[in-house]
Write a protein that holds these residues in place. Structure first.
Motif, PDB file in Angstrom:
ATOM      1  N   UNK A 188      17.980 -29.541  59.405  1.00 45.23           N
ATOM      2  CA  UNK A 188      18.756 -28.298  59.310  1.00 45.23           C
ATOM      3  C   UNK A 188      17.832 -27.119  59.027  1.00 45.23           C
ATOM      4  N   UNK A 189      16.729 -27.058  59.757  1.00 46.17           N
ATOM      5  CA  UNK A 189      15.830 -25.899  59.646  1.00 46.17           C
ATOM      6  C   UNK A 189      15.020 -25.845  60.941  1.00 46.17           C
ATOM      7  N   UNK A 190      14.457 -24.678  61.218  1.00 49.43           N
ATOM      8  CA  UNK A 190      13.661 -24.563  62.445  1.00 49.43           C
ATOM      9  C   UNK A 190      12.346 -25.306  62.256  1.00 49.43           C
ATOM     10  N   UNK A 191      12.023 -26.261  63.118  1.00 45.87           N
ATOM     11  CA  UNK A 191      10.759 -26.991  62.965  1.00 45.87           C
ATOM     12  C   UNK A 191       9.569 -26.052  63.129  1.00 45.87           C
ATOM     13  N   UNK A 192       8.449 -26.476  62.604  1.00 48.66           N
ATOM     14  CA  UNK A 192       7.226 -25.674  62.720  1.00 48.66           C
ATOM     15  C   UNK A 192       6.850 -25.490  64.191  1.00 48.66           C
ATOM     16  N   UNK A 193       6.452 -24.276  64.539  1.00 45.45           N
ATOM     17  CA  UNK A 193       5.975 -24.042  65.906  1.00 45.45           C
ATOM     18  C   UNK A 193       4.465 -24.315  65.967  1.00 45.45           C
ATOM     19  N   UNK A 194       3.896 -24.106  67.146  1.00 46.61           N
ATOM     20  CA  UNK A 194       2.487 -24.455  67.377  1.00 46.61           C
ATOM     21  C   UNK A 194       1.552 -23.734  66.405  1.00 46.61           C
ATOM     22  N   UNK A 195       1.835 -22.455  66.218  1.00 50.09           N
ATOM     23  CA  UNK A 195       0.986 -21.638  65.351  1.00 50.09           C
ATOM     24  C   UNK A 195       1.086 -22.116  63.894  1.00 50.09           C
ATOM     25  N   UNK A 196       2.307 -22.402  63.459  1.00 46.40           N
ATOM     26  CA  UNK A 196       2.520 -22.865  62.081  1.00 46.40           C
ATOM     27  C   UNK A 196       1.881 -24.243  61.872  1.00 46.40           C
ATOM     28  N   UNK A 197       2.011 -25.091  62.882  1.00 43.40           N
ATOM     29  CA  UNK A 197       1.388 -26.421  62.785  1.00 43.40           C
ATOM     30  C   UNK A 197      -0.129 -26.288  62.631  1.00 43.40           C
TER      31      UNK A 197
END
Lengths: 228, 228
Positions: B153-162
């Motif tokens: 129930x949250x936006x998964x990490x995107x490429x930059x965040x990963x």
């Protein structure tokens, strides 16, 4: 980060930052303010004491107490860190950390999940306390740290107990606090997402005291406990 | 000590004791039971991660999560322990400790003051997680460790965040729990003293959630939070 920056303190009321007390990340969350450092230390029960043994780190939870700008940790004379301190001449290099978790921070994005916390990290050398008067003061402080006023309402340690207890001291010199406060810090483009976001504060305080079944007749709950 | 000894576990469900996981003091308070170790780890939010830098110990509080017999810790790729792990080939020697304080133990004698606690100490080497799938699993576990069910129930990490997030892993292998439970252990000759003695249990749990003021319209409190 907004809401986490603190006003720099006056030099006389702050610890001096050093290379290892300035964080590489989120330096705006760091503080050297003495009053803040002391309040975080005084609120905790257990510190995590780190030392090096055979080249490897060891982190043990232990009780502690603050007296002015000095911390005391006690334990059995047979425990490892206390034996090492007694044996070490220039003191035992330690890192003592106290952390309070105040709230869980639930963001719309997984990345911005966090916790609100307050921590203090102390670097320094720990020394065996050998002066009898200082040892007494430290032991009283350790009992009063758990419950203020308690040392005056318990039987003091006798000679045998004193001999069995080792106390080490660590001066508050190279020390910093780090804290996160405030709310959720989501990316602007995530604000419209349908995920609930906010804080989940942790409960603090005490449940009702549970009296020992063998209390001496007429022993009531003392005022310093009912006041908690 | 009575009330603190645990029945030894079956070998298949217990960690193997080693020299550094057998305490020199109160060995009867130690346990190697996997179920107990896991339950203590799963209940915590913050661990204290110890490592050695320039020959001195460093102890930092950080979030963690357990997946089976493995722990994960994450942080910015710029943080010190995570940079050190990435640079270290045979892994970074660490000690990871989780402690819960359950109650203050007030004895009639100062000497027998104590706390009821449960702690886990893990020794081992931390390794940088480079496999993308394992990294995803670890990050989901870190979010679900804070609030079970939250990663879905949250936006998964995107490429930059990963890319900005480093994850290290530590296998549960050399690990022990230590705990004190039960009541006051005063000396028989102190039982008639007129000091109150007993337990002061600490409050656990959560206060009411505080919603972010900018929630998308119609976003209610999810069931996994109201259930807490």
């Amino acid at each position: 980060m907004q809401g986490t920056t603190r006003t720099p303190s006056q030099p006389t009321t702050a610890y001096q930052p050093t290379d290892r007390t300035v964080p590489t990340r989120s330096p705006d969350r760091a503080s050297y303010d003495k009053e803040l450092v002391h309040s975080i230390l005084d609120e905790g029960y257990v510190c995590h004491l780190g030392f090096v043994r055979d080249g490897a780190p060891v982190v043990l939870p232990t009780l502690y107490a603050r007296v002015g700008d000095r911390l005391y940790v006690h334990g059995s004379t047979g425990s490892r860190p206390l034996r090492m301190t007694g044996a070490a001449d220039p003191g035992l290099p330690v890192c003592l950390t106290v952390t309070h978790v105040d709230a869980l921070v639930l963001a719309r994005s997984a990345f911005h999940h966090s916790i609100n916390y307050r921590s203090v990290v102390v670097h320094g050398s720990a020394y065996d306390v050998t002066d009898p008067q200082e040892k007494r003061t430290a032991l009283d402080a350790l009992v009063d740290h758990v419950v203020p006023g308690r040392s005056g309402d318990s039987r003091p340690a006798d000679k045998k107990e004193l001999a069995a207890t080792a106390v080490i001291r660590l001066d508050l010199d190279e020390v910093s606090a780090k804290l996160r406060t405030g709310g959720v810090n989501d990316e602007p483009e995530d604000l419209a997402l349908p995920h609930w976001a906010g804080l989940l504060p942790l409960r603090k305080g005490y449940e009702a005291p549970i009296a020992d079944p063998g209390l001496a007749p007429g022993t009531g709950l003392p005022g310093y406990l009912s006041a908690l």
